[in-house]
Design an enzyme around this catalytic site. Sequence first.
Site, PDB file in Angstrom:
ATOM      1  N   ASP A  71       1.670  -1.187  -0.039  1.00  0.00           N
ATOM      2  CA  ASP A  71       0.061   0.210  -0.274  1.00  0.00           C
ATOM      3  C   ASP A  71       1.142   1.207   0.427  1.00  0.00           C
ATOM      4  OD1 ASP A  71      -2.251  -1.718  -0.192  1.00  0.00           O
ATOM      5  OD2 ASP A  71      -2.625  -1.489   2.048  1.00  0.00           O
ATOM      6  N   ARG A 107       2.505   5.074  17.565  1.00  0.00           N
ATOM      7  CA  ARG A 107       2.846   6.092  16.420  1.00  0.00           C
ATOM      8  C   ARG A 107       3.070   7.169  16.685  1.00  0.00           C
ATOM      9  NH1 ARG A 107       1.940   2.570  13.115  1.00  0.00           N
ATOM     10  NH2 ARG A 107       0.296   0.678  13.283  1.00  0.00           N
ATOM     11  N   ASP A 161      -5.948   4.770  14.747  1.00  0.00           N
ATOM     12  CA  ASP A 161      -4.274   5.302  13.906  1.00  0.00           C
ATOM     13  C   ASP A 161      -4.353   6.706  12.621  1.00  0.00           C
ATOM     14  OD1 ASP A 161      -2.759   2.956  15.099  1.00  0.00           O
ATOM     15  OD2 ASP A 161      -3.175   1.923  12.922  1.00  0.00           O
ATOM     16  N   SER A 169      -4.786  -7.568   8.183  1.00  0.00           N
ATOM     17  CA  SER A 169      -3.648  -6.907   8.243  1.00  0.00           C
ATOM     18  C   SER A 169      -2.936  -6.920   9.501  1.00  0.00           C
ATOM     19  CB  SER A 169      -4.595  -4.992   8.640  1.00  0.00           C
ATOM     20  OG  SER A 169      -4.381  -3.817   9.190  1.00  0.00           O
TER      21      SER A 169
HETATM   22  N1  ARG Z   1      -6.779  -1.695  17.131  1.00  0.00           N
HETATM   23  C1  ARG Z   1      -4.892  -1.716  17.702  1.00  0.00           C
HETATM   24  C2  ARG Z   1      -5.221  -0.307  18.317  1.00  0.00           C
HETATM   25  O1  ARG Z   1      -5.777   0.589  16.937  1.00  0.00           O
HETATM   26  C3  ARG Z   1      -4.394  -2.228  16.200  1.00  0.00           C
HETATM   27  C4  ARG Z   1      -4.156  -1.083  15.432  1.00  0.00           C
HETATM   28  C5  ARG Z   1      -3.208  -2.127  14.373  1.00  0.00           C
HETATM   29  N2  ARG Z   1      -2.832  -1.329  13.409  1.00  0.00           N
HETATM   30  C6  ARG Z   1      -2.861  -2.060  12.236  1.00  0.00           C
HETATM   31  N3  ARG Z   1      -2.482  -1.930  10.522  1.00  0.00           N
HETATM   32  N4  ARG Z   1      -3.583  -3.061  12.051  1.00  0.00           N
HETATM   33  O2  ARG Z   1      -4.730   0.384  18.895  1.00  0.00           O
END
Ligand code: ARG
Length: 403
Positions: free
Chosen positions: A14, A95, A124, A175
Amino acid sequence: MKERIVLAYSGGLDTSVAIGWIADATGAEVIAVAVDVGQGGESLETVRQRALGCGAVEAYVADARDEFANEYCMPTLKAGALYQNHYPLISAISRPVIVKHLVKAAKQFGATTVAHGCTGKGNDQVRFEVGIQTLGPDLKCIAPVRDLALTRDKAIAYAEEKNLPIETTKKNPYSIDQNVWGRAIETGYLEDIWNAPTKDIYSYTDSPEFPPAPDEVTITFKEGIPVAIDGVAVTPLQAIEQLNRRGGAQGIGRIDMVEDRLVGIKSREIYEAPGAMVLMEAHKHLENVTVEREQARFKATVSQRWSELVYDGQWFSPLKRSLDTFIEDTQRYVSGDIRMELHGGRAVVNGRRSDTGLYRFDLATYDTGDTFDQSSARGFIDIFGLTSKVATERDERVAGEAK
Ligand code: ARG
């Protein structure tokens, strides 16, 4: 001069396609920024070359592994932070460190905009953009997947058409986001919340069903931070890495939960965080010995609020900073050794010692050496129970009068 955009680059399909996609849509030059937070896999140089091969005018790679361990994982450990009592904030804490490097790169390369590969449905995007707004208030944000209609099918078609140096055939149904603190797996088959996770989704942990022999480990903490394992000095990064290996071999730290995203969606998440969960368990037991009762009780509330703030993308917020100050103060005496056994999916503490603890054998013992004056207990209890006693008498009197 052309406008420049800094892209948070993972090396995957991506974000590789996003380089050209953004350039086509905006006419800007794209600078790819890859941040190593201990996700493993390819070398930074391979990732850098791929970004250039996909049309980035510059590719900036940062080894942020120690920074991430010291400044993001350790505060999470000291906070004892588990979002909704389960999730050790794996993605949420990565992040802000990525944002720091994006903003730094944007300044260095004269970019006006920062781009990231998040969708419009997750946490995110919020964490990236709130962080960028805070650290680089002049920077604009774009998200090609969300704002420029870059879907996965289009990404595959684009990569094939432009002959980009990236594999498009390997279709991963999940993912995945990973770093040294743990791994997050979502989507696909897991979206049916009745489906049990299949074995193939795990990579940091072996199955706890058939564990190797029990592994006894002693972790030494100084002011809330692991400083040695089995008597050998370690950095925070080394501590996490070593316990990822040892805890992972025992199948420790698998988490399956439905969590509340900030955007209002409940979502099924699988995590594996062997090192983080071993460290959190050890740290909690050392706090039980070293932190005064009222501080410890209050810290549980602070910990929960801290987790929510960090989950919600408020890493750089004033309240989070204030709570950090409280947490830091509670860690002053969290020093000593925790002995634990790692086996079959569990990390069980079975010994603790601390020179700065509050455990007093002479107060606790029922054997000789007891210095606790039991005669004080009666008067204490009379007064401690007084308000409830008085209120109950009142309740009975009022109930009697009403008859
Ligand atoms: N749900 C978790 C969070 O919001 C993990 C997110 C992981 N991101 C991903 N692209 N799989 O912190």
